[in-house]
Design a protein around this motif. Sequence first.
Motif, mmCIF file in Angstrom:
data_model
loop_
_atom_site.group_PDB
_atom_site.id
_atom_site.type_symbol
_atom_site.label_atom_id
_atom_site.label_comp_id
_atom_site.label_asym_id
_atom_site.label_seq_id
_atom_site.Cartn_x
_atom_site.Cartn_y
_atom_site.Cartn_z
ATOM 1 N N UNK A 100 1.743 0.240 0.622
ATOM 2 C CA UNK A 100 1.108 1.469 1.083
ATOM 3 C C UNK A 100 -0.157 1.794 0.308
ATOM 4 N N UNK A 101 -0.269 1.300 -0.913
ATOM 5 C CA UNK A 101 -1.393 1.658 -1.784
ATOM 6 C C UNK A 101 -2.062 0.378 -2.273
ATOM 7 N N UNK A 102 -3.302 0.492 -2.737
ATOM 8 C CA UNK A 102 -3.996 -0.714 -3.228
ATOM 9 C C UNK A 102 -3.299 -1.317 -4.462
ATOM 10 N N UNK A 103 -3.597 -2.570 -4.716
ATOM 11 C CA UNK A 103 -3.086 -3.271 -5.902
ATOM 12 C C UNK A 103 -3.475 -2.548 -7.182
ATOM 13 N N UNK A 104 -2.595 -2.554 -8.163
ATOM 14 C CA UNK A 104 -2.892 -2.050 -9.510
ATOM 15 C C UNK A 104 -3.557 -0.686 -9.488
ATOM 16 N N UNK A 125 9.468 -4.623 -4.730
ATOM 17 C CA UNK A 125 8.422 -5.653 -4.612
ATOM 18 C C UNK A 125 7.070 -5.018 -4.262
ATOM 19 N N UNK A 126 7.095 -4.035 -3.348
ATOM 20 C CA UNK A 126 5.834 -3.377 -2.962
ATOM 21 C C UNK A 126 5.271 -2.578 -4.124
ATOM 22 N N UNK A 127 6.146 -1.856 -4.823
ATOM 23 C CA UNK A 127 5.676 -1.034 -5.947
ATOM 24 C C UNK A 127 5.167 -1.921 -7.083
ATOM 25 N N UNK A 128 5.782 -3.107 -7.238
ATOM 26 C CA UNK A 128 5.356 -4.010 -8.314
ATOM 27 C C UNK A 128 3.887 -4.403 -8.125
ATOM 28 N N UNK A 129 3.470 -4.565 -6.875
ATOM 29 C CA UNK A 129 2.074 -4.922 -6.608
ATOM 30 C C UNK A 129 1.164 -3.709 -6.825
#
Lengths: 348, 348
Positions: A123-127, A187-191
């Motif tokens: 949902x949000x950009x990387x890092x 997994x999504x939050x990790x990115x």
Amino acid sequence: MNAGDGPHSYVQNSSYQRGVLDVAKPVIEEEIATKLDIKNLPNRFCIADFGCSTGHNSFPAIQIITEAINQKYKSPKITSENLEFSVFFNDVITNDFDTLFRSLPPNIHYHAAAVPGDFHGRLLPEYSLHFAYSSWSLQWLTAVPEAVADSGSPAWNKGKILYSRDRKEVCDAYLDQFEKDIELFLESRAVEMVSGGLMALSVPAVPDFWNPESEYTIPSDVNLLGSCLLDMARKGRFNEAKVDSFNLPYYFPTPEQLKTILNKNQSFTIERLEILNNPGKHTLTTINARAAFFRAVHERLITDHFGSEIIDELFELYMNKLAASPVFVHPDNDKSTVILAVLKRKHN
Amino acid sequence: MNAGDGPHSYVQNSSYQRGVLDVAKPVIEEEIATKLDIKNLPNRFCIADFGCSTGHNSFPAIQIITEAINQKYKSPKITSENLEFSVFFNDVITNDFDTLFRSLPPNIHYHAAAVPGDFHGRLLPEYSLHFAYSSWSLQWLTAVPEAVADSGSPAWNKGKILYSRDRKEVCDAYLDQFEKDIELFLESRAVEMVSGGLMALSVPAVPDFWNPESEYTIPSDVNLLGSCLLDMARKGRFNEAKVDSFNLPYYFPTPEQLKTILNKNQSFTIERLEILNNPGKHTLTTINARAAFFRAVHERLITDHFGSEIIDELFELYMNKLAASPVFVHPDNDKSTVILAVLKRKHN
């Protein structure tokens, strides 16, 4: 969740979830003070609430989080003069974001944005994310496990609307789905999260052991509601097969189950896992309040399947059953718990 | 703007604004290719649309912008493998964001978020925005100039609902307000945008010279609608003072006026200022279509002041007046224009 702010709305019937926050507050504050570990503090500190609904329990949580972060960086060793907060309110695309926006507290000290979409995906950009929060949302499954609606499967959940302890195959099918969904979330939050960022999750749960003769949990309470649907089917209001094909898409894990799932993920460490003793229970002391709470959460799911004409009768019947039951009548017998897990994004 | 997607909704009646985009497209593409000048291309490229309404004209604009940026950074000299787009859809807090979210095109290649609030103030973090877009929105004023509703002022706009060329004091009061509001918009964007970032603004306008005997502009068309309100007052539908106290909060500048205002700001350079020859006009060829367009934009403002019971009669009368007028009947006589300005955030 019921939209708007009418008598059956989620807004008017979510004090239970608010009770959870009161207990979680000191834990979140302490974890931010001691564990949040962002290298190169940015000007822009991003916070997201996954599963914000109409925001009424989200706004006070965000206030606790932003104040704790401000407190931490007030330390004379670190300058945070230009620290600006961006807060992303997330929920599914059909969520009532218009009510959320119109309910934003005045004079908030952050930039508010809504991010619609399923939190089991990106949902949000990387890092980009420094603090993730999710309360009373991760129990929702992406789908009812297929086997429980399949009359040919040993996990067929005939006559019930949720798993129950006496049907192991059904429980296992639900737990499998819950595990898959939590993994997708992590997994999504990790990115999205930066290294050293924190995630606070409060997840409704059941204890590892409790006594069904004298105690109950929210899932067993939901199955009491299910028994009312079965009664109505037997009275001819609708076909019994309609109850067989209706299963609610959520799962309340035990602390052991949740811990095992969280430990499997390689991107986060568990910093804290607290079992809160049903902190919202005191907010639902009357049968009316409990029925209103259940109705606000379930009405749309039930009416989509059974039609809206059955809903008043169903909750009337449910209140009668609650009142007549020696176990269910007392909120103190509710052994449901809430797990508060604080995870940290590992440094790569 | 009328919410939802019914027959009087903005969604169904904003083809005019879409026509503007078709003409603006090659200009935006060329400016991105040649003028966008971001040092240290970030992983996360932020775009915002200020005044997105329900998104139906915003989504194709965002597609044009993201494709042009991808095209630019496809150049073998620059790697953009990890380039992710964040798009912030902004409008006032009462905007129908739920319709916007439910209308998001499938398979978009960006992270979508809604940012509610008045774009005359700060909405996004410092130095976070790479491309700003605003179409058909900057004409809206933060408020009707006080003097035009003040019966003791030389700028009192008695009997009209918008400025008109024959009342200089009224025009000046509106222009003053417009200038202040554009300055507030630019000051906020100056803080939010990164150096070298671009801003594309399309602003409805009127030519420096046109002949009221044989031609009209949108503001004069709006005053024709105002004359219908005055007719209704004279028929006793409501008090004439109700018309005196009703003034619409927007201003259509001339190209010279807008250029002067933009040039005063020290944070941006004007890279391009194109006068588009009323590109949406061909989308409103019938009297019905023109009335529906006006109604979608003005209905809420009018009914808030006069009550909802007058609205059908008003637009019936308006259509009759359009049909009876030798000047207003022909859309070709509409000399309204659109100014497309592309500004660049100066390097500090």
